[in-house]
Design an enzyme around this catalytic site. Structure first.
Site, PDB file in Angstrom:
ATOM      1  N   HIS A 112       0.832  -1.200   0.000  1.00 26.48           N
ATOM      2  CA  HIS A 112       0.000   0.000   0.000  1.00 26.48           C
ATOM      3  C   HIS A 112       0.870   1.254   0.000  1.00 26.48           C
ATOM      4  O   HIS A 112       0.615   2.207  -0.752  1.00 26.48           O
ATOM      5  CB  HIS A 112      -0.897  -0.034   1.238  1.00 26.48           C
ATOM      6  CG  HIS A 112      -1.764   1.179   1.415  1.00 26.48           C
ATOM      7  ND1 HIS A 112      -3.093   1.204   1.061  1.00 26.48           N
ATOM      8  CD2 HIS A 112      -1.489   2.413   1.912  1.00 26.48           C
ATOM      9  CE1 HIS A 112      -3.603   2.400   1.341  1.00 26.48           C
ATOM     10  NE2 HIS A 112      -2.643   3.146   1.864  1.00 26.48           N
ATOM     11  N   GLU A 113       1.903   1.262   0.821  1.00 25.81           N
ATOM     12  CA  GLU A 113       2.780   2.433   0.909  1.00 25.81           C
ATOM     13  C   GLU A 113       3.603   2.616  -0.358  1.00 25.81           C
ATOM     14  O   GLU A 113       3.791   3.736  -0.832  1.00 25.81           O
ATOM     15  CB  GLU A 113       3.682   2.311   2.134  1.00 25.81           C
ATOM     16  CG  GLU A 113       2.937   2.259   3.454  1.00 25.81           C
ATOM     17  CD  GLU A 113       1.925   3.381   3.609  1.00 25.81           C
ATOM     18  OE1 GLU A 113       2.255   4.536   3.249  1.00 25.81           O
ATOM     19  OE2 GLU A 113       0.811   3.110   4.052  1.00 25.81           O
ATOM     20  N   HIS A 117       1.595   4.350  -3.011  1.00 25.40           N
ATOM     21  CA  HIS A 117       1.537   5.815  -2.893  1.00 25.40           C
ATOM     22  C   HIS A 117       2.721   6.451  -3.622  1.00 25.40           C
ATOM     23  O   HIS A 117       2.572   7.474  -4.308  1.00 25.40           O
ATOM     24  CB  HIS A 117       1.568   6.239  -1.430  1.00 25.40           C
ATOM     25  CG  HIS A 117       0.250   6.155  -0.724  1.00 25.40           C
ATOM     26  ND1 HIS A 117      -0.898   6.746  -1.200  1.00 25.40           N
ATOM     27  CD2 HIS A 117      -0.100   5.559   0.453  1.00 25.40           C
ATOM     28  CE1 HIS A 117      -1.898   6.525  -0.362  1.00 25.40           C
ATOM     29  NE2 HIS A 117      -1.444   5.799   0.640  1.00 25.40           N
ATOM     30  N   GLU A 155      -6.236   6.734  -1.310  1.00 28.30           N
ATOM     31  CA  GLU A 155      -6.232   5.515  -0.511  1.00 28.30           C
ATOM     32  C   GLU A 155      -6.783   4.329  -1.296  1.00 28.30           C
ATOM     33  O   GLU A 155      -6.265   3.214  -1.204  1.00 28.30           O
ATOM     34  CB  GLU A 155      -7.035   5.738   0.767  1.00 28.30           C
ATOM     35  CG  GLU A 155      -6.343   6.629   1.776  1.00 28.30           C
ATOM     36  CD  GLU A 155      -4.963   6.117   2.147  1.00 28.30           C
ATOM     37  OE1 GLU A 155      -4.820   4.910   2.415  1.00 28.30           O
ATOM     38  OE2 GLU A 155      -4.016   6.913   2.156  1.00 28.30           O
TER      39      GLU A 155
END
Length: 278
Positions: free
Chosen positions: A151-152, A155, A208
């Site tokens: 997920h990071e 980004h 997100e």
């Protein structure tokens, strides 16, 4: 992982950039390929916020943070945790080319910071940090930890930080002010904006959702069960219900909504996971 929700609709972003296009050089760019999950939203970036400049600023800030952590005996204190996080991250990074081939040339770094906080983040250019509190409190499996790190990484691949900095400049700063900012002042302004975006301002709900989708695909392609994203967020929900809500959940959409979305994405990504496991 600033999963604090401020809804910034696409129409609002387009209006902001449209009104400020002359002032801030805001233009549509393509940061990533769509992948199997189909992330295709146009992003608007200011020409005054170059990828190279932001990556350089991120590298400097990351280096300073790691130096500070080392001085406080908080950098990779648990060698087993550090090795585990690095190993999982490397498997995910190996799949980043699916979304953007140039990421293979990034100067990736991964460290574990000693902190009770349940948190993780990835700065522009691939500078990753996972807090020991996330590992100690949630006790994630490798696949669940891959969901967090993926997920990071998403980004960073999607350049969400640069997009937010661009929005700030487009919305708040006119051409006359920007043209007057030169040299060290410009660098300081960029550094201040990056710090706010990374550690203070919330990610939008759109950001997100994109990070969830890309992160689950990265994990599946790396051979981690995509369904682990669901169990991870169930653990997050349990941690928040105990009164010690993780910072990155404070204003995010309900856990049940996110879990339902992740269940659908995980099912969609299962063939990639099965292929990777052969």
């Amino acid at each position: 992982m600033k999963i604090l929700a401020i809804l910034r609709p696409r129409a609002q972003l387009a209006a902001v950039c449209g009104a400020a296009v002359l002032a801030a050089g805001c233009a549509a760019v393509q940061t990533t390929q769509s992948g199997a999950v189909g992330v295709e939203r146009k992003q608007y970036m200011s020409s005054l916020v170059s990828e190279a400049a932001l990556d350089q600023e991120a590298a400097q800030q990351y280096s300073a943070l790691m130096t500070q952590a080392r001085g406080q005996n908080a950098l990779d204190v648990n060698s087993a945790q550090a090795a585990r996080v690095k190993g999982i991250a490397q498997r995910l990074i190996a799949q980043a080319g699916v979304f953007r081939p140039d990421a293979s040339g990034w100067q990736w770094e991964t460290h574990v910071l000693k902190s009770d906080e349940i948190n993780a983040w990835c700065m522009p250019g691939g500078k990753i940090a996972v807090y020991s509190g996330l590992i100690d409190t949630l006790k994630p499996t490798d696949a669940e930890l891959a969901a967090v790190i993926g997920h990071e990484i998403a980004h960073a691949l999607r350049e969400h930080a640069r997009e937010q900095v661009s929005q700030q400049m487009a919305a708040n700063v006119g051409l006359s002010v920007l043209s007057a900012i030169t040299g060290s002042q410009a660098s300081a302004d960029l550094g201040s904006s990056l710090t706010k975006v990374m550690f203070t301002l919330p990610n939008s709900r759109t950001h997100e959702t994109e990070a969830d989708r890309i992160g689950v695909e990265l994990a599946a392609r790396a051979g981690f069960d995509p369904a682990a994203a669901v169990t991870l967020w169930q653990k997050m929900d349990a941690a928040s219900s105990g009164g010690g809500q993780p910072e990155f959940l404070s204003t995010h959409p309900s856990a049940q909504t996110r879990i339902a979305d992740l269940q659908a994405i995980a099912q969609q990504m299962m063939p990639l996971y099965q292929q990777a496991r052969k």
